[in-house]
Motif scaffolding. Structure first.
Motif, PDB file in Angstrom:
ATOM      1  N   SER A  81      58.409  19.563  41.466  1.00 63.15           N
ATOM      2  CA  SER A  81      59.759  18.979  41.546  1.00 63.15           C
ATOM      3  C   SER A  81      60.655  19.477  40.412  1.00 63.15           C
ATOM      4  CB  SER A  81      59.691  17.444  41.540  1.00 63.15           C
ATOM      5  OG  SER A  81      59.100  16.949  40.363  1.00 63.15           O
ATOM      6  N   HIS A  82      60.094  19.631  39.222  1.00 61.19           N
ATOM      7  CA  HIS A  82      60.895  20.170  38.118  1.00 61.19           C
ATOM      8  C   HIS A  82      61.270  21.630  38.389  1.00 61.19           C
ATOM      9  CE1 HIS A  82      59.438  16.549  36.026  1.00 61.19           C
ATOM     10  NE2 HIS A  82      60.470  16.708  35.223  1.00 61.19           N
ATOM     11  N   THR A  83      60.380  22.354  39.076  1.00 58.08           N
ATOM     12  CA  THR A  83      60.693  23.742  39.423  1.00 58.08           C
ATOM     13  C   THR A  83      61.796  23.789  40.474  1.00 58.08           C
ATOM     14  OG1 THR A  83      58.464  24.454  38.847  1.00 58.08           O
ATOM     15  CG2 THR A  83      59.717  25.917  40.277  1.00 58.08           C
ATOM     16  N   CYS A  84      61.793  22.853  41.425  1.00 58.89           N
ATOM     17  CA  CYS A  84      62.884  22.791  42.420  1.00 58.89           C
ATOM     18  C   CYS A  84      64.230  22.558  41.737  1.00 58.89           C
ATOM     19  CB  CYS A  84      62.620  21.684  43.433  1.00 58.89           C
ATOM     20  SG  CYS A  84      61.287  22.066  44.584  1.00 58.89           S
ATOM     21  N   LEU A  85      64.250  21.663  40.760  1.00 58.42           N
ATOM     22  CA  LEU A  85      65.464  21.411  39.976  1.00 58.42           C
ATOM     23  C   LEU A  85      65.967  22.709  39.345  1.00 58.42           C
ATOM     24  CD1 LEU A  85      67.436  19.797  38.089  1.00 58.42           C
ATOM     25  CD2 LEU A  85      65.475  19.240  36.675  1.00 58.42           C
ATOM     26  N   GLN A  86      65.053  23.451  38.747  1.00 56.63           N
ATOM     27  CA  GLN A  86      65.406  24.701  38.074  1.00 56.63           C
ATOM     28  C   GLN A  86      65.817  25.796  39.076  1.00 56.63           C
ATOM     29  OE1 GLN A  86      64.693  24.224  34.762  1.00 56.63           O
ATOM     30  NE2 GLN A  86      65.274  26.179  33.874  1.00 56.63           N
ATOM     31  N   LEU A  87      65.109  25.874  40.196  1.00 55.83           N
ATOM     32  CA  LEU A  87      65.442  26.867  41.239  1.00 55.83           C
ATOM     33  C   LEU A  87      66.862  26.632  41.749  1.00 55.83           C
ATOM     34  CD1 LEU A  87      62.078  26.854  43.217  1.00 55.83           C
ATOM     35  CD2 LEU A  87      63.136  28.927  42.275  1.00 55.83           C
ATOM     36  N   ALA A  88      67.180  25.354  42.046  1.00 58.09           N
ATOM     37  CA  ALA A  88      68.510  25.026  42.571  1.00 58.09           C
ATOM     38  C   ALA A  88      69.591  25.393  41.567  1.00 58.09           C
ATOM     39  CB  ALA A  88      68.574  23.542  42.932  1.00 58.09           C
ATOM     40  N   SER A  89      69.292  25.175  40.271  1.00 61.27           N
ATOM     41  CA  SER A  89      70.291  25.488  39.237  1.00 61.27           C
ATOM     42  C   SER A  89      70.531  26.992  39.126  1.00 61.27           C
ATOM     43  CB  SER A  89      69.865  24.910  37.882  1.00 61.27           C
ATOM     44  OG  SER A  89      68.850  25.710  37.315  1.00 61.27           O
TER      45      SER A  89
ATOM     46  N   GLU B 127      60.829  10.728  46.865  1.00 64.39           N
ATOM     47  CA  GLU B 127      62.080  10.547  46.108  1.00 64.39           C
ATOM     48  C   GLU B 127      62.283  11.616  45.029  1.00 64.39           C
ATOM     49  OE1 GLU B 127      59.616   6.819  45.086  1.00 64.39           O
ATOM     50  OE2 GLU B 127      59.385   8.530  46.420  1.00 64.39           O
ATOM     51  N   PHE B 128      61.267  12.456  44.778  1.00 60.18           N
ATOM     52  CA  PHE B 128      61.421  13.571  43.839  1.00 60.18           C
ATOM     53  C   PHE B 128      62.034  14.799  44.516  1.00 60.18           C
ATOM     54  CE2 PHE B 128      58.025  12.726  40.274  1.00 60.18           C
ATOM     55  CZ  PHE B 128      58.668  11.542  39.969  1.00 60.18           C
ATOM     56  N   VAL B 129      62.203  14.750  45.829  1.00 58.49           N
ATOM     57  CA  VAL B 129      62.757  15.901  46.563  1.00 58.49           C
ATOM     58  C   VAL B 129      64.261  15.714  46.656  1.00 58.49           C
ATOM     59  CG1 VAL B 129      62.641  17.275  48.669  1.00 58.49           C
ATOM     60  CG2 VAL B 129      60.594  16.113  47.840  1.00 58.49           C
ATOM     61  N   LYS B 130      64.997  16.332  45.733  1.00 65.95           N
ATOM     62  CA  LYS B 130      66.440  16.088  45.600  1.00 65.95           C
ATOM     63  C   LYS B 130      67.286  17.356  45.733  1.00 65.95           C
ATOM     64  CE  LYS B 130      65.481  12.547  42.067  1.00 65.95           C
ATOM     65  NZ  LYS B 130      66.114  11.282  42.447  1.00 65.95           N
TER      66      LYS B 130
ATOM     67  N   VAL C 252      63.359  29.687  49.190  1.00 70.49           N
ATOM     68  CA  VAL C 252      61.950  29.794  48.783  1.00 70.49           C
ATOM     69  C   VAL C 252      61.212  28.547  49.251  1.00 70.49           C
ATOM     70  CG1 VAL C 252      62.336  31.324  46.812  1.00 70.49           C
ATOM     71  CG2 VAL C 252      62.493  28.860  46.481  1.00 70.49           C
ATOM     72  N   LEU C 253      59.969  28.725  49.650  1.00 68.78           N
ATOM     73  CA  LEU C 253      59.144  27.596  50.073  1.00 68.78           C
ATOM     74  C   LEU C 253      58.333  27.122  48.872  1.00 68.78           C
ATOM     75  CD1 LEU C 253      58.361  25.899  52.584  1.00 68.78           C
ATOM     76  CD2 LEU C 253      56.361  27.388  52.811  1.00 68.78           C
ATOM     77  N   VAL C 254      58.534  25.857  48.511  1.00 66.63           N
ATOM     78  CA  VAL C 254      57.846  25.277  47.353  1.00 66.63           C
ATOM     79  C   VAL C 254      56.778  24.319  47.883  1.00 66.63           C
ATOM     80  CG1 VAL C 254      58.112  24.099  45.143  1.00 66.63           C
ATOM     81  CG2 VAL C 254      59.991  25.505  46.040  1.00 66.63           C
ATOM     82  N   VAL C 255      55.555  24.803  47.915  1.00 68.78           N
ATOM     83  CA  VAL C 255      54.449  24.049  48.494  1.00 68.78           C
ATOM     84  C   VAL C 255      53.893  23.124  47.416  1.00 68.78           C
ATOM     85  CG1 VAL C 255      52.230  24.260  49.658  1.00 68.78           C
ATOM     86  CG2 VAL C 255      53.991  26.002  50.014  1.00 68.78           C
ATOM     87  N   GLY C 256      53.923  21.818  47.692  1.00 70.21           N
ATOM     88  CA  GLY C 256      53.591  20.850  46.647  1.00 70.21           C
ATOM     89  C   GLY C 256      54.806  20.549  45.779  1.00 70.21           C
ATOM     90  N   GLY C 257      55.985  20.740  46.347  1.00 70.46           N
ATOM     91  CA  GLY C 257      57.232  20.589  45.575  1.00 70.46           C
ATOM     92  C   GLY C 257      57.660  19.166  45.320  1.00 70.46           C
ATOM     93  N   ALA C 258      56.917  18.178  45.877  1.00 67.00           N
ATOM     94  CA  ALA C 258      57.234  16.774  45.589  1.00 67.00           C
ATOM     95  C   ALA C 258      56.409  16.251  44.418  1.00 67.00           C
ATOM     96  CB  ALA C 258      56.982  15.908  46.826  1.00 67.00           C
ATOM     97  N   GLY C 259      55.553  17.107  43.870  1.00 58.86           N
ATOM     98  CA  GLY C 259      54.722  16.710  42.738  1.00 58.86           C
ATOM     99  C   GLY C 259      55.431  16.925  41.406  1.00 58.86           C
TER     100      GLY C 259
ATOM    101  N   GLY D 110      66.217  12.161  33.149  1.00 56.19           N
ATOM    102  CA  GLY D 110      65.420  11.066  33.697  1.00 56.19           C
ATOM    103  C   GLY D 110      65.413  10.973  35.216  1.00 56.19           C
ATOM    104  N   ARG D 111      65.780  12.065  35.900  1.00 50.18           N
ATOM    105  CA  ARG D 111      65.802  12.015  37.367  1.00 50.18           C
ATOM    106  C   ARG D 111      64.392  12.073  37.951  1.00 50.18           C
ATOM    107  NH1 ARG D 111      70.096  16.869  37.556  1.00 50.18           N
ATOM    108  NH2 ARG D 111      68.806  17.376  35.735  1.00 50.18           N
ATOM    109  N   ILE D 112      63.516  12.833  37.297  1.00 51.63           N
ATOM    110  CA  ILE D 112      62.130  12.968  37.727  1.00 51.63           C
ATOM    111  C   ILE D 112      61.260  13.036  36.476  1.00 51.63           C
ATOM    112  CG2 ILE D 112      62.445  14.045  40.005  1.00 51.63           C
ATOM    113  CD1 ILE D 112      62.355  16.768  38.715  1.00 51.63           C
ATOM    114  N   GLY D 113      59.963  12.778  36.647  1.00 48.49           N
ATOM    115  CA  GLY D 113      59.081  12.807  35.484  1.00 48.49           C
ATOM    116  C   GLY D 113      57.626  12.829  35.929  1.00 48.49           C
ATOM    117  N   GLU D 114      56.749  12.514  34.989  1.00 49.61           N
ATOM    118  CA  GLU D 114      55.314  12.558  35.284  1.00 49.61           C
ATOM    119  C   GLU D 114      54.885  11.215  35.859  1.00 49.61           C
ATOM    120  OE1 GLU D 114      51.207  14.286  33.384  1.00 49.61           O
ATOM    121  OE2 GLU D 114      52.893  13.956  32.040  1.00 49.61           O
ATOM    122  N   TRP D 115      54.342  11.258  37.082  1.00 51.26           N
ATOM    123  CA  TRP D 115      53.985  10.024  37.782  1.00 51.26           C
ATOM    124  C   TRP D 115      52.762  10.306  38.634  1.00 51.26           C
ATOM    125  CZ3 TRP D 115      57.579   7.697  42.144  1.00 51.26           C
ATOM    126  CH2 TRP D 115      56.977   6.546  42.668  1.00 51.26           C
ATOM    127  N   HIS D 116      51.599  10.072  38.072  1.00 48.85           N
ATOM    128  CA  HIS D 116      50.341  10.249  38.792  1.00 48.85           C
ATOM    129  C   HIS D 116      49.693   8.890  39.019  1.00 48.85           C
ATOM    130  CE1 HIS D 116      50.580  14.137  36.418  1.00 48.85           C
ATOM    131  NE2 HIS D 116      50.485  14.581  37.654  1.00 48.85           N
TER     132      HIS D 116
END
Length: 327
Positions: A17-25, A42-45, A6-13, A180-186
């Motif tokens: 990024s939390h959705t990528c974590l869940q998709l991979a799982s 660094e949120f793209v893991k 799946v293509l996650v557009v804006g997936g480093a935000g 604590g791998r990723i979080g809110e960082w604006h």
């Protein structure tokens, strides 16, 4: 075409990024497409990162040809309401022109499953609370309007182009990955929970509450805070639903529970054990009194039930902000 890519557009935000974590799982390969203007490399893991802008059709075509994804999740948007009032042109350029460019590229690549990050800001001022999906849509700022326009485009593409979509209208996203791998960082930070936590950590002078004379139980605004991992779970379910042949639908994502700003401050002080200075000032332009979701439809259509409450949200956010020194 790979059913699991799946293509996650804006997936480093943040939410992407939390959705990528869940998709991979759940066995998907999330390919992130992001210009890193607000996202973090660094949120793209959990899959590859392809750098690019949603307004760059040539770059989009290259990425679609390379990965042949089965579905697109679109998170790439400017989101700051106050900024949208100051710079409406920038919001329309990114959120509308960019989304149209992305949709054209997706259609050309034969994609018929599209998950769109929308917002309760498309409803505008609440006519009734909690708000369900039949509530009128009359956005009161350019941010909300830019999302509403794309919702209407998706309906037309469903009718005339066979593009099936799940439109997800978020209420207030909050919290972080519990590990604590990723979080809110604006940058700059504008969201209430990180701002209050930074005040509790002594990283900023204090916390401002805008308006104390609203018609609510303590005079401060009421919001529906939803854990980012619950949002991520709904996105994975939306992909499953579309790839399983589900019809286009718009769904609210919220807990159905409202929290006042004063209650939020109290919970943060309790969880952190650190009360912090709070300044009460006048109302802020464009703030609604109460925004709370009716989430029955998301339960019915996706089988989605939020798992986390406000204390979980604050605990996970506190863990992330105390672990990280980036801010």
């Amino acid at each position: 075409m790979s059913e699991k890519t799946v293509l996650v557009v804006g997936g480093a935000g943040y939410i992407g990024s939390h959705t990528c974590l869940q998709l991979a799982s759940q066995g998907y390969e999330p390919v992130v497409y992001d210009n890193l203007s607000n996202g973090h490399g660094e949120f793209v893991k959990w899959g590859p990162l392809e750098q690019g802008d949603i307004r760059d059709r040539q770059r989009l075509d290259e990425v679609f040809a390379k990965y042949r994804p089965a579905a697109v999740l679109h998170f790439a948007a400017l989101i700051e309401v106050g900024e949208s009032v100051k710079n409406p042109a920038g919001f329309y350029d990114n959120n509308v022109v960019g989304s149209l460019t992305l949709l054209s590229a997706a259609l050309s690549a034969g994609i018929t499953s599209f998950v769109f990050s929308s917002t309760c800001a498309t409803y505008g001022l609440p006519e009734r609370v909690p708000m369900d999906e039949t509530h009128g849509q009359a956005p009161i700022n350019p941010y909300g309007r830019s999302k509403w326009i794309i919702e209407q485009v998706l309906k037309d593409y469903g009718t005339y182009k066979d593009m099936r979509s799940v439109i997800l209208r978020y209420f207030n996203a909050a919290g972080a990955d519990f590990e604590g791998r990723i979080g809110e960082w604006h940058t700059p930070e504008t969201h209430a929970i990180p701002l209050a936590i930074e005040a509790a950590l002594g990283r900023r002078a204090g916390f401002k509450v805008f308006g104390t004379d609203y018609e609510t139980r303590d005079g401060t605004c009421v919001r529906d805070y939803i854990h980012v991992l619950d949002l991520a779970d709904a996105h994975v379910r939306a992909v499953d639903y579309l790839l399983g042949g589900g019809e286009s639908v718009a769904l609210n994502l919220g807990t159905g529970t409202g929290t006042t700003v004063k209650e939020l401050i109290g919970t943060i002080a309790d969880v952190s054990g650190r009360p912090f200075p709070t300044e009460y000032v006048g109302r802020r332009e464009g703030d609604s009194t109460t925004l709370v979701a009716n989430n029955d439809k998301a339960r019915q259509v996706l089988g989605w039930v939020p798992r986390y409450d406000l204390t979980d949200i604050i605990r996970s956010a506190w863990g992330w902000h105390t672990r990280t020194n980036q801010h």
